[in-house]
Design a protein around this motif. Structure first.
Motif, PDB file in Angstrom:
ATOM      1  N   ARG A   1     -30.178  37.280  -8.480  1.00 42.18           N
ATOM      2  CA  ARG A   1     -30.931  36.592  -9.787  1.00 42.18           C
ATOM      3  C   ARG A   1     -30.975  37.736 -10.943  1.00 42.18           C
ATOM      4  NH1 ARG A   1     -34.153  34.796  -5.493  1.00 42.18           N
ATOM      5  NH2 ARG A   1     -35.320  36.717  -5.379  1.00 42.18           N
ATOM      6  N   GLY A   2     -30.724  39.020 -10.548  1.00 39.80           N
ATOM      7  CA  GLY A   2     -30.752  40.030 -11.601  1.00 39.80           C
ATOM      8  C   GLY A   2     -29.526  39.879 -12.358  1.00 39.80           C
ATOM      9  N   VAL A   3     -28.287  39.698 -11.521  1.00 36.54           N
ATOM     10  CA  VAL A   3     -26.900  39.604 -12.228  1.00 36.54           C
ATOM     11  C   VAL A   3     -27.023  38.421 -13.143  1.00 36.54           C
ATOM     12  CG1 VAL A   3     -24.484  39.134 -11.642  1.00 36.54           C
ATOM     13  CG2 VAL A   3     -25.644  40.822 -10.372  1.00 36.54           C
ATOM     14  N   PHE A   4     -27.542  37.200 -12.779  1.00 30.79           N
ATOM     15  CA  PHE A   4     -27.562  36.078 -13.460  1.00 30.79           C
ATOM     16  C   PHE A   4     -28.420  36.234 -14.749  1.00 30.79           C
ATOM     17  CE2 PHE A   4     -29.841  32.436 -14.792  1.00 30.79           C
ATOM     18  CZ  PHE A   4     -28.616  31.183 -14.650  1.00 30.79           C
ATOM     19  N   THR A   5     -29.649  37.054 -14.651  1.00 31.61           N
ATOM     20  CA  THR A   5     -30.367  37.543 -15.970  1.00 31.61           C
ATOM     21  C   THR A   5     -29.427  38.268 -16.955  1.00 31.61           C
ATOM     22  OG1 THR A   5     -32.211  37.454 -14.607  1.00 31.61           O
ATOM     23  CG2 THR A   5     -32.326  38.417 -16.784  1.00 31.61           C
ATOM     24  N   ALA A   6     -28.776  39.345 -16.120  1.00 31.41           N
ATOM     25  CA  ALA A   6     -27.927  39.956 -17.132  1.00 31.41           C
ATOM     26  C   ALA A   6     -26.959  39.472 -17.697  1.00 31.41           C
ATOM     27  CB  ALA A   6     -27.399  41.389 -16.175  1.00 31.41           C
ATOM     28  N   LEU A   7     -26.081  38.301 -17.011  1.00 32.43           N
ATOM     29  CA  LEU A   7     -25.096  37.745 -17.564  1.00 32.43           C
ATOM     30  C   LEU A   7     -25.704  36.575 -18.863  1.00 32.43           C
ATOM     31  CD1 LEU A   7     -23.257  36.762 -14.241  1.00 32.43           C
ATOM     32  CD2 LEU A   7     -22.255  37.895 -16.389  1.00 32.43           C
TER      33      LEU A   7
ATOM     34  N   ILE B   1     -18.168  33.801 -13.193  1.00 37.70           N
ATOM     35  CA  ILE B   1     -19.166  34.621 -12.432  1.00 37.70           C
ATOM     36  C   ILE B   1     -20.367  34.360 -12.138  1.00 37.70           C
ATOM     37  CG2 ILE B   1     -20.078  36.988 -12.429  1.00 37.70           C
ATOM     38  CD1 ILE B   1     -17.463  38.160 -13.791  1.00 37.70           C
ATOM     39  N   ILE B   2     -20.912  33.551 -13.183  1.00 37.70           N
ATOM     40  CA  ILE B   2     -22.432  33.261 -13.155  1.00 37.70           C
ATOM     41  C   ILE B   2     -22.457  32.201 -12.017  1.00 37.70           C
ATOM     42  CG2 ILE B   2     -24.168  31.764 -14.248  1.00 37.70           C
ATOM     43  CD1 ILE B   2     -23.469  33.241 -16.874  1.00 37.70           C
ATOM     44  N   LEU B   3     -21.652  31.190 -12.115  1.00 41.76           N
ATOM     45  CA  LEU B   3     -21.852  29.989 -11.368  1.00 41.76           C
ATOM     46  C   LEU B   3     -21.204  30.388  -9.790  1.00 41.76           C
ATOM     47  CD1 LEU B   3     -20.594  27.046 -13.344  1.00 41.76           C
ATOM     48  CD2 LEU B   3     -22.831  27.752 -12.751  1.00 41.76           C
ATOM     49  N   MET B   4     -20.146  31.304  -9.865  1.00 39.46           N
ATOM     50  CA  MET B   4     -19.541  31.697  -8.327  1.00 39.46           C
ATOM     51  C   MET B   4     -20.653  32.300  -7.723  1.00 39.46           C
ATOM     52  SD  MET B   4     -17.048  30.086  -7.772  1.00 39.46           S
ATOM     53  CE  MET B   4     -16.514  30.901  -6.211  1.00 39.46           C
ATOM     54  N   SER B   5     -21.312  33.256  -8.505  1.00 41.00           N
ATOM     55  CA  SER B   5     -22.374  33.845  -7.889  1.00 41.00           C
ATOM     56  C   SER B   5     -23.555  33.014  -7.085  1.00 41.00           C
ATOM     57  CB  SER B   5     -23.113  34.955  -8.758  1.00 41.00           C
ATOM     58  OG  SER B   5     -22.375  35.837  -9.372  1.00 41.00           O
ATOM     59  N   LEU B   6     -23.751  31.859  -7.949  1.00 40.04           N
ATOM     60  CA  LEU B   6     -24.676  31.003  -7.422  1.00 40.04           C
ATOM     61  C   LEU B   6     -24.295  30.238  -6.156  1.00 40.04           C
ATOM     62  CD1 LEU B   6     -26.175  29.477 -10.956  1.00 40.04           C
ATOM     63  CD2 LEU B   6     -27.118  30.952  -9.374  1.00 40.04           C
ATOM     64  N   ALA B   7     -23.093  30.087  -6.316  1.00 37.97           N
ATOM     65  CA  ALA B   7     -22.295  29.482  -5.060  1.00 37.97           C
ATOM     66  C   ALA B   7     -22.500  30.372  -3.895  1.00 37.97           C
ATOM     67  CB  ALA B   7     -20.958  28.999  -5.246  1.00 37.97           C
ATOM     68  N   LEU B   8     -22.196  31.623  -4.001  1.00 43.41           N
ATOM     69  CA  LEU B   8     -22.337  32.685  -2.976  1.00 43.41           C
ATOM     70  C   LEU B   8     -23.526  32.607  -2.303  1.00 43.41           C
ATOM     71  CD1 LEU B   8     -19.716  35.257  -4.210  1.00 43.41           C
ATOM     72  CD2 LEU B   8     -19.475  33.679  -2.472  1.00 43.41           C
ATOM     73  N   ALA B   9     -24.583  32.342  -3.437  1.00 40.48           N
ATOM     74  CA  ALA B   9     -25.844  32.668  -2.878  1.00 40.48           C
ATOM     75  C   ALA B   9     -26.427  31.473  -2.147  1.00 40.48           C
ATOM     76  CB  ALA B   9     -26.713  32.885  -4.048  1.00 40.48           C
ATOM     77  N   ASP B  10     -25.838  30.341  -2.622  1.00 35.42           N
ATOM     78  CA  ASP B  10     -26.174  29.044  -1.864  1.00 35.42           C
ATOM     79  C   ASP B  10     -25.541  28.926  -0.584  1.00 35.42           C
ATOM     80  OD1 ASP B  10     -27.018  26.129  -1.969  1.00 35.42           O
ATOM     81  OD2 ASP B  10     -24.844  25.752  -1.749  1.00 35.42           O
ATOM     82  N   ARG B  11     -24.322  29.745  -0.409  1.00 34.52           N
ATOM     83  CA  ARG B  11     -23.592  29.783   0.730  1.00 34.52           C
ATOM     84  C   ARG B  11     -24.553  30.585   2.060  1.00 34.52           C
ATOM     85  NH1 ARG B  11     -17.436  31.963   1.492  1.00 34.52           N
ATOM     86  NH2 ARG B  11     -17.113  29.697   0.399  1.00 34.52           N
TER      87      ARG B  11
END
Length: 646
Positions: free
Chosen positions: A11-17, A399-409
């Motif tokens: 979530r922090g990375v998402f905000t930074a992106l 990176i934003i969406l793949m980060s969400l994908a990994l978090a979802d996994r």
């Protein structure tokens, strides 16, 4: 707990992106947003920060690449070799020629010498090899050099692009000649800066690059931590992909010579095709692993493997081939590889592979960048903020969406036990629904049972219902012309049209008896009559189709009677069945058969018709008393006329 910590990190990375995109769109990274001046002598007057002068210059292509400045001046004495620019930007793609650029400019007079501005001329593409500036003031010529052939610390302006100072004396006209030679793409965006505006733009640019590469570093460390925790090679390959993307972006934006020492200029020049090949290797490898293309898209999986092999072969080849050829090979392979990965993601998604959804959306951004950048290098797209930073923006989006994908996994792994239980419940539910195709839900409800597993031998219930029987006329003769398979297909096509009509009129089918249907209507006689009328209307549509196929028409008869029914189960413990026992069933069946003798379509007993809500609604006639088999006394019969069906 680890998973929750990692999710918080995401979530922090998402905000930074998100902040990164805002910064990227806010800062003037280049002069792409500054005004473009028209052809003729360029005049700088009043307050300004930067000007794009591409459309105001003329150019000459030196196909030999050996023309000197003196020879150019001698050639200009006999004829003007320069041609006006007809394209929107100075982008000539990959070429072995040298290009000469010419323009004149003048600074407007000022009242106060302090108002004199310091001007800088920038070639806004970092991968230009050799830029020679010839600034002519009357008979005086000043020569300056820039480009990647000049070491970073030896450049007049220490910057990733070629930037030199040009004279800015008020009221004077100056001529500028540029000789540009490069092994890469001949992309020559020309910008004139006011020095303070240039410094501010460079600082803003450094902030954006710092944020971008900082995010890549954070993502690499985060995914490395996950790899160490769960030992999945997908995360290791993703870490290598992020690191190779960082190196490629450093090279693509001319930053390798700024931040890293180099043994030779040639090695720095080779870094773009080399890092591009390494990036493509990990991009394709990660795509294969994430999409499970070996199972979901086997043929495309071979194509992706082939691209990996080609990129691996290109790494040593880049050391021996000319830089221009090496870059063109990487550009062509990048376009082909990106398209293959896109098709692989689509194919995996179509096979029902759920993670392919996020992958497809995420990689559209980065794949678009990998297609847009080579197209700009070949001169097919103009030079602007979007095309220049297409890979940078696309990779940040990815990176934003793949980060969400990994978090979802990770969330899926955390809820794995609940998912197994839910799947077991769904399987049980599906089993019950499958049995309901053989035993109607309404039948279970009247037996006061929730599901078929609760049914016991001898269960029964007494209800008053209306029974409807229908049968295809002369079906035996029709079936004799068909094979067994054709018989089954024919009956199914007929029943698929007729059966839904019964359900839509609050009835349910008790059983199929060959070509006959026995249906029950628990609520009212009107439901059964309406169903019979609609069945004949649907049959008319079916006959139209049969005639088009060269088949003969079919006819049906319908009998309806109302009475008290016993719904129950009969048989023995190891084999039982549901059934309906009643004299009303026999009566409805006999009335259906009577249609053939009387040449009618719908017959019902007067006992049933008297219970209709509005008898005048249905065109009918009285048949009279009819003695039917199985009944001691005759019954009064009513016909629903053809007018009701029309």
């Amino acid at each position: 707990m680890r998973i929750n910590i990692a999710a918080s990190g995401y979530r922090g990375v998402f905000t930074a992106l998100f902040v990164f995109f805002i910064v990227l769109l806010s800062f003037p990274l280049s002069a792409a947003d500054s005004k473009t001046v028209k052809k003729g002598t360029i005049k700088f007057s009043g307050p300004f920060q930067s000007q794009r002068i591409d459309r105001s210059v003329s150019y000459y292509e030196d196909k030999t690449g050996n023309l000197t400045f003196r020879q150019l001046l001698e050639l200009s004495e006999t004829k003007d070799p320069f041609r006006p620019l007809t394209k929107k930007t100075l982008n000539f793609g990959f070429t072995g020629s040298a290009y000469w650029i010419y323009f004149k400019y003048a600074c407007a007079p000022v009242k106060n010498i302090r108002e004199t501005k310091k001007l800088l001329l920038e070639v806004g593409y970092p991968l230009i090899d050799d830029v020679q500036y010839y600034i002519k003031d009357g008979s005086t010529v000043v020569k300056k050099e820039a480009g990647t052939v000049v070491a970073y610390n030896d450049r007049e302006t220490p910057y990733r692009n070629a930037v030199v100072q040009i004279p800015s004396e008020p009221g004077r006209t100056h001529e500028v000649y540029l000789r540009i030679k490069t092994e890469g793409s001949m992309n020559i965006p020309l910008i004139v800066w006011e020095s303070r505006a240039f410094v501010q733009s460079a600082m803003n640019e450094q902030y954006v690059f710092g944020l971008y590469f900082g995010l890549l570093l954070v993502m690499a460390l985060l995914n490395l931590f996950i790899f160490i925790t769960i030992r999945s090679r997908d995360y290791l390959v993703y870490v290598l992909y992020i690191l190779s993307a960082a190196v490629f972006q450093l090279s693509l934006n001319g930053l390798t010579g700024v931040y890293f020492p180099k043994e030779s200029i040639w090695a720095h020049m080779m870094s773009t095709p080399m890092s591009g090949s390494v990036l493509a290797i990990f991009m394709n490898t990660f795509g294969r692993l994430f999409l499970q293309s070996r199972k979901n898209a086997p043929y495309l999986n071979k194509a992706v493997l082939g691209m990996v092999v080609l990129f691996i072969c290109n790494i040593p080849a880049a050391w021996f081939l000319e830089y221009r050829i090496a870059v063109q090979i990487v550009s062509f392979l990048s376009i082909a590889g990106s398209i293959i990965l896109l098709f692989t993601a689509v194919k995996s998604f179509m096979t029902g592979y759920r993670p392919a959804r996020l992958y497809l959306v995420a990689w559209i951004g980065i794949i678009s960048g990998f297609i847009i950048l080579p197209m700009k290098n070949f001169g097919l797209l103009p030079h602007n903020l979007f095309t220049d930073y297409s890979i940078l923006m696309g990779s940040a989006f990815e990176i934003i969406l793949m980060s969400l994908a990994l978090a979802d996994r990770m969330r899926i792994m955390q809820r794995e036990k609940e998912s197994v239980q839910r799947e077991a419940f769904e399987r049980q539910k599906e089993t019950a629904e499958s049995f309901s195709r053989f035993v109607p839900k309404e039948f279970l409800r009247y037996l006061d049972r929730e599901n078929i597993a609760e049914i016991k031998l001898g269960d029964q219930s007494i209800r008053e219902m209306t029974v409807l029987f229908s049968d295809i006329r002369s079906f035996t003769k029709i079936s004799e012309r068909m094979s067994p398979k054709e018989n089954i297909d024919f009956l199914n096509s007929y029943l698929q049209k007729i059966a839904p009509i019964i359900r839509s009129n609050n009835g349910f089918i008790d059983k199929y008896i060959g070509d006959a249907i026995m249906a029950l209507f628990p609520e009212s006689v009107d439901d059964a009559i309406n169903a019979a009328i609609q069945m004949h209307r649907a049959l008319r549509e079916l006959n139209d189709c049969y005639r088009l196929c060269g088949e003969t028409d079919i006819n049906i008869g319908v009998g309806i009677h109302t009475g008290t029914l016993v719904l129950g189960t009969i048989g023995e413990e190891n084999r039982m069945d549901t059934t309906v026992i009643s004299d009303a069933v026999n009566t409805a069946s006999r009335l259906e058969g009577l249609n053939k003798k009387l040449n009618t379509k719908i017959l019902l007993s007067m006992e049933s018709f008297d219970k209709a809500a509005d008898r005048d609604k249905y065109p009918h006639r009285m048949i009279g008393l009819v003695r039917i088999r199985g009944k001691a006394n005759p019954i009064r019969v009513v016909e629903i006329l053809q007018e009701a069906i029309a």
